[in-house]
Design a protein around this motif. Structure first.
Motif, PDB file in Angstrom:
ATOM      1  N   VAL A  43       0.863  -1.177   0.000  1.00  0.00           N
ATOM      2  CA  VAL A  43       0.000   0.000   0.000  1.00  0.00           C
ATOM      3  C   VAL A  43       0.899   1.225   0.000  1.00  0.00           C
ATOM      4  O   VAL A  43       1.828   1.329   0.819  1.00  0.00           O
ATOM      5  CB  VAL A  43      -0.923   0.021   1.232  1.00  0.00           C
ATOM      6  N   ARG A  44       0.668   2.151  -0.883  1.00  0.00           N
ATOM      7  CA  ARG A  44       1.504   3.342  -0.979  1.00  0.00           C
ATOM      8  C   ARG A  44       1.071   4.372   0.054  1.00  0.00           C
ATOM      9  O   ARG A  44      -0.090   4.791   0.081  1.00  0.00           O
ATOM     10  CB  ARG A  44       1.420   3.937  -2.386  1.00  0.00           C
ATOM     11  N   ILE A  45       2.019   4.738   0.910  1.00  0.00           N
ATOM     12  CA  ILE A  45       1.744   5.779   1.896  1.00  0.00           C
ATOM     13  C   ILE A  45       2.858   6.815   1.801  1.00  0.00           C
ATOM     14  O   ILE A  45       3.980   6.515   1.380  1.00  0.00           O
ATOM     15  CB  ILE A  45       1.660   5.224   3.334  1.00  0.00           C
ATOM     16  N   GLY A  46       2.562   8.028   2.189  1.00  0.00           N
ATOM     17  CA  GLY A  46       3.557   9.095   2.115  1.00  0.00           C
ATOM     18  C   GLY A  46       3.301  10.139   3.174  1.00  0.00           C
ATOM     19  O   GLY A  46       2.249  10.150   3.823  1.00  0.00           O
ATOM     20  N   MET A  47       4.282  11.021   3.342  1.00  0.00           N
ATOM     21  CA  MET A  47       4.155  12.094   4.313  1.00  0.00           C
ATOM     22  C   MET A  47       4.927  13.302   3.775  1.00  0.00           C
ATOM     23  O   MET A  47       6.158  13.264   3.676  1.00  0.00           O
ATOM     24  CB  MET A  47       4.744  11.658   5.655  1.00  0.00           C
ATOM     25  N   PRO A  48       4.236  14.370   3.377  1.00  0.00           N
ATOM     26  CA  PRO A  48       4.922  15.537   2.814  1.00  0.00           C
ATOM     27  C   PRO A  48       5.765  16.252   3.859  1.00  0.00           C
ATOM     28  O   PRO A  48       5.532  16.152   5.070  1.00  0.00           O
ATOM     29  CB  PRO A  48       3.756  16.418   2.344  1.00  0.00           C
ATOM     30  N   ASP A  49       6.755  17.004   3.374  1.00  0.00           N
ATOM     31  CA  ASP A  49       7.679  17.693   4.277  1.00  0.00           C
ATOM     32  C   ASP A  49       6.955  18.682   5.191  1.00  0.00           C
ATOM     33  O   ASP A  49       7.313  18.830   6.357  1.00  0.00           O
ATOM     34  CB  ASP A  49       8.758  18.418   3.466  1.00  0.00           C
ATOM     35  N   TRP A  50       5.930  19.378   4.661  1.00  0.00           N
ATOM     36  CA  TRP A  50       5.260  20.383   5.484  1.00  0.00           C
ATOM     37  C   TRP A  50       4.535  19.750   6.665  1.00  0.00           C
ATOM     38  O   TRP A  50       4.464  20.339   7.753  1.00  0.00           O
ATOM     39  CB  TRP A  50       4.280  21.201   4.635  1.00  0.00           C
ATOM     40  N   LEU A  51       4.016  18.532   6.473  1.00  0.00           N
ATOM     41  CA  LEU A  51       3.316  17.866   7.563  1.00  0.00           C
ATOM     42  C   LEU A  51       4.301  17.352   8.608  1.00  0.00           C
ATOM     43  O   LEU A  51       4.029  17.392   9.820  1.00  0.00           O
ATOM     44  CB  LEU A  51       2.477  16.713   7.000  1.00  0.00           C
ATOM     45  N   ARG A  52       5.464  16.881   8.146  1.00  0.00           N
ATOM     46  CA  ARG A  52       6.506  16.474   9.086  1.00  0.00           C
ATOM     47  C   ARG A  52       6.958  17.673   9.918  1.00  0.00           C
ATOM     48  O   ARG A  52       7.137  17.561  11.136  1.00  0.00           O
ATOM     49  CB  ARG A  52       7.706  15.906   8.322  1.00  0.00           C
ATOM     50  N   ALA A 240       7.006   4.203   7.238  1.00  0.00           N
ATOM     51  CA  ALA A 240       7.290   4.423   5.820  1.00  0.00           C
ATOM     52  C   ALA A 240       8.760   4.202   5.483  1.00  0.00           C
ATOM     53  O   ALA A 240       9.100   3.968   4.317  1.00  0.00           O
ATOM     54  CB  ALA A 240       6.863   5.832   5.419  1.00  0.00           C
ATOM     55  N   ARG A 241       9.644   4.270   6.482  1.00  0.00           N
ATOM     56  CA  ARG A 241      11.067   4.035   6.222  1.00  0.00           C
ATOM     57  C   ARG A 241      11.339   2.617   5.735  1.00  0.00           C
ATOM     58  O   ARG A 241      12.365   2.349   5.126  1.00  0.00           O
ATOM     59  CB  ARG A 241      11.879   4.300   7.492  1.00  0.00           C
TER      60      ARG A 241
END
Length: 356
Positions: A43-52, A240-241
């Protein structure tokens, strides 16, 4: 955007399940476990830099608003504890490096960078300039953090006696107080980030919110509506790592990663025990502060376990900044002594030194 929404939904669901089951630190551990399952289910998951960045700012705010004048009074015991922490970091690095070299037959560079307790981004950057096996370094670091987040809350809950002093914080009630807090803290975070201060996005809000709290301009802790999203974002980030590894690689690395985790935890427990004895602090508190995880994960765990986040955050910050400032020179010296330094970054460093 879809990957981000998917990751947040999965992380929130995992945190909710762990919370319903009564598992310690549910929103962090649950979101991490759910994200790892999703990653290996393709399953593709992600986290944008602004949310981090937003999660780090919120975490800094949470830590800073936990500071009170009583915290300042207790801080007289911290320098001795921090000194023991520094010795513990050296011992963990040495012991894990020796284990990986002698038992797992890893080369010295890979073993050293796989053993450094924390500052993952800088560790990988420095390792890329050497002969280290980057995949082994990355997965060893990730698996140690995985075990810390998954197992440490239960260990600390089991170790902590019922008479330990827990943190009881009233939450900020006024809307304008929250607006002031977030605005000033965000500005402080980006200011420190702009001048390249290590972990500036978290350190700036921590200092700014502590200043507002101690000055009396605001009173109370930031609401849980800030902490829970920060937990979920961080848990998904950790999970996600593992997207760069196959399940087979993950399974094969579990034994070596678990061995490194056990070595690090045993040494951290020994150092935390000594610090607790001399500083007259609860062992559960010093153990969390000494645990070789990430600054963000360990500080969030302090809130989840109702332990003093200011103490834990201060120790994790010192460890992070010491590694960030000293690691380039220290690892370069050690690897040269081992004859293991190489790569583009090393050649550039050697050329600059010859120029001097």
């Amino acid at each position: 955007m879809r990957d981000t929404a998917t990751g947040l939904a999965i992380g929130l669901a995992g945190g909710l399940v762990f919370w319903l089951l009564g598992i310690p630190a549910p929103w962090l551990a649950g979101s991490m476990m759910a994200a790892i399952v999703a990653v290996f289910s393709r399953v593709r998951i992600g986290m944008p830099d602004w949310l981090r960045a937003l999660a780090f700012i919120f975490l800094g705010i949470q830590t800073g608003t936990a500071v009170s004048w009583d915290t300042v009074d207790r801080a007289v015991h911290w320098p001795l504890s921090i000194a023991f922490l520094c010795l513990t970091v050296v011992a963990i690095t040495w012991a894990c490096t020796a284990y990986y070299v002698k038992r797992s037959d890893w080369d010295p560079a890979t073993a050293l960078f796989a053993s450094l307790p924390g500052a993952l981004s800088l560790t990988l950057l420095l390792a890329s300039g050497t002969k280290a096996d980057m995949r082994r370094v990355t997965i060893a670091q990730c698996i140690r953090l995985f075990f810390l987040v998954a197992a440490l809350p239960s260990v600390i809950t089991w170790l902590r006696p019922h008479d330990d002093v827990a943190m009881t914080l009233n939450q900020i009630g006024g809307v304008w107080d929250i607006v002031l807090l977030v605005a000033v803290s965000t500005a402080a975070g980006y200011a420190l980030e702009w001048v390249k201060v290590p972990a500036g996005l978290m350190l700036g809000p921590m200092l700014a919110s502590a200043g507002l709290e101690l000055s009396g301009l605001i009173a109370g802790a930031a609401p849980m509506s800030i902490l829970i999203p920060a937990n979920v974002v961080l848990g998904v980030m950790i999970g996600a790592r593992f997207s760069n590894f196959t399940f087979t690689e993950f399974r094969q690395a579990l034994v070596e990663g678990f061995s490194g985790f056990v070595i690090a935890l045993v040494i951290a427990m020994a150092g935390a025990g000594v610090a607790a004895y001399f500083s007259k602090l609860p062992f559960a508190l010093t153990l969390l502060a000494f645990s070789p995880g990430g600054l963000d994960a360990m500080t969030i765990m302090a809130f989840s376990l109702n332990l003093d986040p200011a103490y834990v955050g201060a120790h994790q910050m010192v460890r992070y900044m010491a590694l960030a400032l000293l690691m380039p020179a220290a690892t370069g010296y050690v690897l040269r002594r081992m004859g293991a330094y190489g790569g583009a970054a090393a050649r550039a460093l050697d050329e600059s030194e010859r120029g001097w």
